[in-house]
Design an enzyme around this catalytic site. Sequence first.
Site, PDB file in Angstrom:
ATOM      1  N   LYS A 192       5.349 -11.083 -10.320  1.00 12.63           N
ATOM      2  CA  LYS A 192       6.211 -10.245 -10.012  1.00 12.63           C
ATOM      3  C   LYS A 192       5.846 -10.023  -8.415  1.00 12.63           C
ATOM      4  O   LYS A 192       5.150  -9.315  -7.989  1.00 12.63           O
ATOM      5  CB  LYS A 192       6.225  -8.731 -10.585  1.00 12.63           C
ATOM      6  CG  LYS A 192       7.548  -7.966 -10.340  1.00 12.63           C
ATOM      7  CD  LYS A 192       8.163  -7.731  -9.036  1.00 12.63           C
ATOM      8  CE  LYS A 192       7.680  -6.466  -8.470  1.00 12.63           C
ATOM      9  NZ  LYS A 192       7.849  -6.293  -7.041  1.00 12.63           N
ATOM     10  N   GLU A 268      -6.298  -3.649  -8.220  1.00 17.06           N
ATOM     11  CA  GLU A 268      -7.022  -3.983  -6.939  1.00 17.06           C
ATOM     12  C   GLU A 268      -6.366  -3.250  -6.216  1.00 17.06           C
ATOM     13  O   GLU A 268      -5.207  -3.452  -5.662  1.00 17.06           O
ATOM     14  CB  GLU A 268      -6.897  -5.455  -6.489  1.00 17.06           C
ATOM     15  CG  GLU A 268      -7.367  -6.390  -7.720  1.00 17.06           C
ATOM     16  CD  GLU A 268      -8.859  -6.303  -8.149  1.00 17.06           C
ATOM     17  OE1 GLU A 268      -9.658  -5.987  -7.324  1.00 17.06           O
ATOM     18  OE2 GLU A 268      -9.221  -6.729  -9.473  1.00 17.06           O
ATOM     19  N   CYS A 303      -6.513  -5.310   2.717  1.00 19.13           N
ATOM     20  CA  CYS A 303      -7.085  -4.491   2.073  1.00 19.13           C
ATOM     21  C   CYS A 303      -8.387  -4.098   2.592  1.00 19.13           C
ATOM     22  O   CYS A 303      -8.944  -2.953   2.464  1.00 19.13           O
ATOM     23  CB  CYS A 303      -6.963  -4.853   0.579  1.00 19.13           C
ATOM     24  SG  CYS A 303      -8.063  -6.440   0.254  1.00 19.13           S
ATOM     25  N   GLU A 402      -5.192   5.247   4.389  1.00 23.01           N
ATOM     26  CA  GLU A 402      -5.040   3.725   4.783  1.00 23.01           C
ATOM     27  C   GLU A 402      -3.756   3.448   5.571  1.00 23.01           C
ATOM     28  O   GLU A 402      -2.762   3.673   5.042  1.00 23.01           O
ATOM     29  CB  GLU A 402      -5.115   2.940   3.392  1.00 23.01           C
ATOM     30  CG  GLU A 402      -5.000   1.246   3.704  1.00 23.01           C
ATOM     31  CD  GLU A 402      -4.710   0.429   2.373  1.00 23.01           C
ATOM     32  OE1 GLU A 402      -4.083   0.891   1.212  1.00 23.01           O
ATOM     33  OE2 GLU A 402      -5.478  -0.269   2.244  1.00 23.01           O
TER      34      GLU A 402
HETATM   35  P1  NAD Z   1       2.556  -1.351  -3.528  1.00 22.27           P
HETATM   36  O1  NAD Z   1       1.712  -0.832  -4.381  1.00 22.27           O
HETATM   37  O2  NAD Z   1       3.610  -0.726  -2.726  1.00 22.27           O
HETATM   38  O3  NAD Z   1       3.349  -2.724  -4.000  1.00 22.27           O
HETATM   39  C1  NAD Z   1       2.559  -3.694  -4.811  1.00 22.27           C
HETATM   40  C2  NAD Z   1       3.368  -4.287  -5.959  1.00 22.27           C
HETATM   41  O4  NAD Z   1       3.747  -3.291  -6.925  1.00 22.27           O
HETATM   42  C3  NAD Z   1       4.912  -4.794  -5.273  1.00 22.27           C
HETATM   43  O5  NAD Z   1       5.060  -5.946  -6.050  1.00 22.27           O
HETATM   44  C4  NAD Z   1       5.790  -3.736  -5.644  1.00 22.27           C
HETATM   45  O6  NAD Z   1       7.027  -3.961  -5.986  1.00 22.27           O
HETATM   46  C5  NAD Z   1       5.233  -3.172  -7.093  1.00 22.27           C
HETATM   47  N1  NAD Z   1       5.397  -1.792  -7.624  1.00 22.27           N
HETATM   48  C6  NAD Z   1       5.664  -0.649  -6.666  1.00 22.27           C
HETATM   49  N2  NAD Z   1       5.737   0.290  -7.444  1.00 22.27           N
HETATM   50  C7  NAD Z   1       5.817  -0.039  -8.441  1.00 22.27           C
HETATM   51  C8  NAD Z   1       6.076   0.618  -9.818  1.00 22.27           C
HETATM   52  N3  NAD Z   1       6.195   1.824 -10.038  1.00 22.27           N
HETATM   53  N4  NAD Z   1       5.949  -0.152 -11.097  1.00 22.27           N
HETATM   54  C9  NAD Z   1       5.416  -1.377 -11.201  1.00 22.27           C
HETATM   55  N5  NAD Z   1       5.309  -1.977  -9.877  1.00 22.27           N
HETATM   56  C10 NAD Z   1       5.323  -1.472  -8.861  1.00 22.27           C
HETATM   57  O7  NAD Z   1       1.669  -1.948  -2.484  1.00 22.27           O
HETATM   58  P2  NAD Z   1       2.010  -2.890  -0.995  1.00 22.27           P
HETATM   59  O8  NAD Z   1       2.472  -2.162  -0.063  1.00 22.27           O
HETATM   60  O9  NAD Z   1       2.809  -4.175  -1.511  1.00 22.27           O
HETATM   61  O10 NAD Z   1       0.541  -3.617  -0.593  1.00 22.27           O
HETATM   62  C11 NAD Z   1      -0.377  -2.989   0.157  1.00 22.27           C
HETATM   63  C12 NAD Z   1      -1.370  -2.404  -0.524  1.00 22.27           C
HETATM   64  O11 NAD Z   1      -2.017  -3.311  -1.257  1.00 22.27           O
HETATM   65  C13 NAD Z   1      -2.405  -1.993   0.336  1.00 22.27           C
HETATM   66  O12 NAD Z   1      -2.735  -0.578  -0.119  1.00 22.27           O
HETATM   67  C14 NAD Z   1      -3.538  -2.665   0.171  1.00 22.27           C
HETATM   68  O13 NAD Z   1      -4.868  -2.369   0.284  1.00 22.27           O
HETATM   69  C15 NAD Z   1      -3.602  -3.322  -1.287  1.00 22.27           C
HETATM   70  N6  NAD Z   1      -4.140  -4.607  -1.351  1.00 22.27           N
HETATM   71  C16 NAD Z   1      -5.305  -4.624  -2.148  1.00 22.27           C
HETATM   72  C17 NAD Z   1      -6.044  -5.990  -2.217  1.00 22.27           C
HETATM   73  C18 NAD Z   1      -7.249  -5.705  -3.094  1.00 22.27           C
HETATM   74  O14 NAD Z   1      -7.650  -6.818  -3.637  1.00 22.27           O
HETATM   75  N7  NAD Z   1      -8.066  -4.637  -3.340  1.00 22.27           N
HETATM   76  C19 NAD Z   1      -5.616  -7.024  -1.528  1.00 22.27           C
HETATM   77  C20 NAD Z   1      -4.385  -6.717  -0.883  1.00 22.27           C
HETATM   78  C21 NAD Z   1      -3.595  -5.682  -0.804  1.00 22.27           C
END
Ligand code: NAD
Length: 499
Positions: A192, A268, A303, A402
Site C-alpha cells: 500500500k 518504522e 526519517c 518532527e
Molecule cells: P503517514 O503515517 O502519514 O503515512 C504512512 C503510510 O500509512 C501511508 O501509506 C498512509 O496512507 C498510511 N496510513 C495513514 N493512516 C493510516 C491508517 N489509519 N491506517 C493504515 N494506514 C494508514 O506518514 P508519511 O507522512 O507518509 O511519512 C512520513 C513519516 O514517515 C515521518 O514520520 C518519517 O519519519 C517516517 N519515516 C520513517 C522511516 C523509518 O525507517 N523509521 C523511514 C521513512 C519515513
Amino acid sequence: MTSPTTADEWRALADSLTLPHQAFINGQYVDALSGATFACESPLDGRKLADVASCQEEDAHQAVGAAREAFETGVWRDLPPAKRKKILLRFADLIKANRDELALLETLDMGKPIRFSQAVDIPGAAQTLSWTAEAIDKVYGEIAPTANNQIGMITREPMGVVACIVPWNFPLLMASWKFAPALAAGNSVILKPSEKSPLSALRIAELAQQAGIPDGVFNVLPGFGSSVGRALALHPDVDCLAFTGSTATAKQLLVYSGESNMKRVWLEAGGKSPNIVFADAPDLDKAARAAAQAIAFNQGQVCTAGTRLLVESSIHDEFTEKVKQALQKWQPGDPLDPATTFGAIVDQQQFSKVLDYIATAQQEGAQLTTGGQAVKPESGGYFAQPAIFTGVKNAMRLAREEVFGPVLAVISFDTPEEAVALANDSIYGLAAAVWTSDINKAHKTAKALRAGSVWINNYDGGDMTAPFGGFKQSGHGRDKSLHAFDKYTEIKATWLTLN
Ligand code: NAD
C-alpha cells in the site's frame, strides 16, 4: 538507450510516458471496485499527473483473498529457495533496466531531484532486492543441543499474507525494504503506497509479474490510509503488517492489530535525530558539509534527518557559519534539472506544515539565521529554502516535534554528559551522530545514545549489511540485513523423540 541529460530531455521522457493508475490484484491491473479515483498531483508545478484508483475496504478484501490463495496453494512459498532467488534477481534486474522511467516517476510524484532518484532511490531498491534474494539459499535453520534420543529442529516459516504500508519520502526504496525480505521469505505481499506517491509502486507490479512472481503473490493497492490502509490493518486474514511512516499512524496500527487478529505489526516511525559535534571533531569542514546534507537531502524529508545539531559551545559560532556556507549547495531548483540538489516539498499540506514550524520557532524565540523562505511561486510547485535556527532550547517545539522538512535546530552544550542528556531527551530514538577525534569519547557517547543507528564521524552511514530501525517511539523491528527476515518468518520448534 542513453539516459536523459537535461531537464528538457527529462520533460520529453515524462511527456512520452503512460502513467500507471490502476491497482494490481491477482496479476491484473484493475480499477477500484467502486470506480473511485483520486488526483495524483506533482509538487513540481501542481499539475495533475493521473487519476489513480482509490481502493477501499472491498478492494483490500479482494487483494487479501488473492494473496491468501497464492500462499495456501504454495505457488511461491514452496518453490525451492534457489528458484525464488532467481526470480527476485530477475525482478531486481528489471528495476535496473527501467531505472530512468522509475526515477522520473519518483521525481514527478514527490519532488525529489532526478539526480538522486536516479542514483539513490532506484538502484537502492534494486540492490535491496538482489541482496535479499542472494540470502535466500544461505540462511540455515538450527538443531537444538538435545539428548541422543531426541532431535529438536528450529526452522523458519513464512507468515502468510504481509501488508506493507509505506510513506512517500523514498517511495520505492522504503517499499523495497519491506517487500524484498517478505517475498524472499516466501510470503504473499500487498503493498500500500502512500497516496502522495503511488506511481512507482504501481509500475513495478508488472515488472514483478514479468520476473516470474506468480499471480496473487505481489499486489499493489493505491488509496488513502484512512480507507484501504485501515482496511488492511484491520483485516482478519492479514498475518503481518510492515509499516514505515509517522509515529501517530504507527500507534494506530497497534490498536487495529489488537482490535482484529493480533497480526504481527512492525513499525518504522519518525525521528528527531541529534547530530553531536564536539570541538575536537577531526575535520570541522567535513562535519559541516555532513550537517548541511543531513538537513537538506530529500528536502529534509528523511526519517533520520539530523534535525537537532548539538554543537559544543566553544565552536558554536564558527561551526554554525560553516554549516550556513555548506547549505549554499542545497538551494531549491528544478527537480528535473540533473544539476539540482534540492527539489520540491511533497505537497501543499507538507509545505504549509514546514512554513508553520518556521513561524512557530520564531515565536518561541529561536533566531532564524538563514533561509526559511518560500520561493519559485511562479512554478506552481512547493519550494522553500532550507532554514537554520540558532538559540534553540530542547524544550521548544522545533526541537521536540518532527517537522519532516529542511529546518535545522542548533543547540549548544558544554560537556559530553550534557550532550548525551540533550540527545536522549526525546520521544524518538531513530539515529544519532557523534563527531570527535577522541576514541574514548566517541565510544562512550555512542554507547550512551538511545538510538537504533549511531554514526561516528559520519552521518547516515550503512548499507544492506547493517540493520536499520528505531528505539523508543521511532518504532521497533529492523529493516535491511539478515535481521529483516525476523519480521517475516515464524520460528517453529519441531521435536522428534526417537525409539
Ligand atoms: P503517514 O503515517 O502519514 O503515512 C504512512 C503510510 O500509512 C501511508 O501509506 C498512509 O496512507 C498510511 N496510513 C495513514 N493512516 C493510516 C491508517 N489509519 N491506517 C493504515 N494506514 C494508514 O506518514 P508519511 O507522512 O507518509 O511519512 C512520513 C513519516 O514517515 C515521518 O514520520 C518519517 O519519519 C517516517 N519515516 C520513517 C522511516 C523509518 O525507517 N523509521 C523511514 C521513512 C519515513
